[in-house]
Scaffold this motif. Structure first.
Motif, short mmCIF file in Angstrom:
data_model
loop_
_atom_site.label_atom_id
_atom_site.label_comp_id
_atom_site.label_asym_id
_atom_site.label_seq_id
_atom_site.Cartn_x
_atom_site.Cartn_y
_atom_site.Cartn_z
N GLY A 188 -22.85 18.43 16.30
CA GLY A 188 -21.40 18.52 16.18
C GLY A 188 -20.85 17.64 15.08
O GLY A 188 -19.95 18.04 14.33
N ILE A 189 -21.41 16.46 14.92
CA ILE A 189 -20.93 15.54 13.89
C ILE A 189 -21.31 16.03 12.51
O ILE A 189 -20.53 15.90 11.56
CB ILE A 189 -21.44 14.13 14.17
CG1 ILE A 189 -20.71 13.60 15.38
CG2 ILE A 189 -21.27 13.21 12.97
CD1 ILE A 189 -21.15 12.31 15.91
N ILE B 140 -28.31 15.34 24.94
CA ILE B 140 -26.88 15.17 24.67
C ILE B 140 -26.68 14.60 23.27
O ILE B 140 -25.78 15.01 22.53
CB ILE B 140 -26.22 14.28 25.74
CG1 ILE B 140 -26.19 15.02 27.07
CG2 ILE B 140 -24.82 13.84 25.33
CD1 ILE B 140 -25.78 14.17 28.25
N THR B 141 -27.52 13.65 22.89
CA THR B 141 -27.43 13.05 21.56
C THR B 141 -27.68 14.10 20.48
O THR B 141 -27.00 14.12 19.45
CB THR B 141 -28.43 11.90 21.43
OG1 THR B 141 -28.16 10.94 22.46
CG2 THR B 141 -28.34 11.23 20.08
N THR C 2 -19.07 3.17 25.82
CA THR C 2 -19.46 3.64 24.50
C THR C 2 -18.48 4.68 23.97
O THR C 2 -18.05 4.61 22.81
CB THR C 2 -20.88 4.23 24.55
OG1 THR C 2 -21.78 3.21 25.03
CG2 THR C 2 -21.34 4.69 23.20
N VAL C 3 -18.10 5.63 24.80
CA VAL C 3 -17.17 6.68 24.37
C VAL C 3 -15.79 6.10 24.09
O VAL C 3 -15.17 6.41 23.07
CB VAL C 3 -17.11 7.81 25.42
CG1 VAL C 3 -15.98 8.77 25.11
CG2 VAL C 3 -18.43 8.55 25.47
N LEU D 147 -27.08 17.30 20.65
CA LEU D 147 -25.88 18.13 20.55
C LEU D 147 -24.75 17.39 19.83
O LEU D 147 -24.02 17.98 19.03
CB LEU D 147 -25.42 18.55 21.95
CG LEU D 147 -26.32 19.55 22.66
CD1 LEU D 147 -25.86 19.73 24.10
CD2 LEU D 147 -26.35 20.87 21.93
N LEU D 148 -24.63 16.11 20.11
CA LEU D 148 -23.60 15.30 19.45
C LEU D 148 -23.84 15.23 17.94
O LEU D 148 -22.92 15.37 17.15
CB LEU D 148 -23.58 13.90 20.05
CG LEU D 148 -22.60 12.91 19.45
CD1 LEU D 148 -21.18 13.35 19.74
CD2 LEU D 148 -22.84 11.53 20.01
N VAL D 149 -25.09 15.03 17.56
CA VAL D 149 -25.42 14.96 16.13
C VAL D 149 -25.11 16.28 15.44
O VAL D 149 -24.54 16.30 14.34
CB VAL D 149 -26.90 14.57 15.94
CG1 VAL D 149 -27.35 14.79 14.52
CG2 VAL D 149 -27.11 13.12 16.34
N LEU E 10 -18.85 6.40 14.89
CA LEU E 10 -20.28 6.51 15.18
C LEU E 10 -20.95 5.15 15.15
O LEU E 10 -21.82 4.85 15.98
CB LEU E 10 -20.96 7.43 14.17
CG LEU E 10 -20.76 8.91 14.39
CD1 LEU E 10 -21.38 9.70 13.25
CD2 LEU E 10 -21.39 9.33 15.69
N TYR F 271 -12.29 5.23 16.18
CA TYR F 271 -11.84 6.39 15.39
C TYR F 271 -10.33 6.32 15.16
O TYR F 271 -9.85 6.50 14.05
CB TYR F 271 -12.21 7.70 16.09
CG TYR F 271 -11.75 8.92 15.33
CD1 TYR F 271 -12.50 9.41 14.28
CD2 TYR F 271 -10.56 9.56 15.66
CE1 TYR F 271 -12.09 10.53 13.58
CE2 TYR F 271 -10.14 10.67 14.96
CZ TYR F 271 -10.91 11.16 13.92
OH TYR F 271 -10.49 12.25 13.21
#
Length: 111
Positions: free
Chosen positions: A53-54, A46-47, A89-90, A49-51, A73, A97
Motif C-alpha cells: 500500500g505504501i 500484514i506488514t 505504533t499506529v 500488505l502495508l508495504v 513510517l 504523519y
C-alpha cells in the motif's frame, strides 16, 4: 478469471493450514525457531500488505506528499522496534504523519 483463481487458491491454502495441525496431531514437533516464525507470520503478512500500500502511495501518479509518509513510517518503525503495541505504533504513525503534513504542507503546496 485471475481473481477467482486467487480467491480459490487462498481458500485452499487457508483450509490446508487450518486442517494440517488436526491431521498431524502430535506426530510433528516443530522446532523453537519454526514456532517463533509461525508466531510472527500474521504480523509479517500484514506488514507485506502495508508495504504494498505504501509503495502505491509513494508513486508519483498518486499525487500525495511523500515526506509525511516517510516520517510516519520512520516513527512507526521505531515504535515497533521498541516493542510497543500495535495501537501505540499506529497512533504514533498517524500523529507523525499529521505533524509532518502540518509542517511541510505550506512548503509542498508552495504557500
Amino acid at each position: 478469471m485471475t481473481v477467482w483463481f486467487a480467491v480459490l487458491a487462498a481458500g485452499i491454502v487457508s483450509y490446508v493450514l487450518r486442517v494440517l495441525p488436526l491431521v498431524l496431531g502430535s506426530r510433528v514437533h516443530p522446532s523453537e525457531q519454526a514456532q517463533a516464525g509461525l508466531r510472527h507470520a500474521g504480523m509479517g503478512a500484514i506488514t507485506a500488505l502495508l508495504v504494498l500500500g505504501i509503495v502505491g502511495i509513494l508513486q508519483p501518479a498518486a499525487g500525495l506528499p511523500v515526506l509525511p509518509v516517510v516520517v510516519a513510517l520512520g516513527v512507526a518503525a521505531v515504535c515497533a522496534g521498541l516493542g510497543r503495541s500495535m495501537l501505540v505504533t499506529v497512533v504514533a504513525g498517524v500523529g507523525a504523519y499529521g505533524a509532518a503534513l502540518l509542517v511541510t504542507g505550506p512548503i509542498l503546496l508552495g504557500q
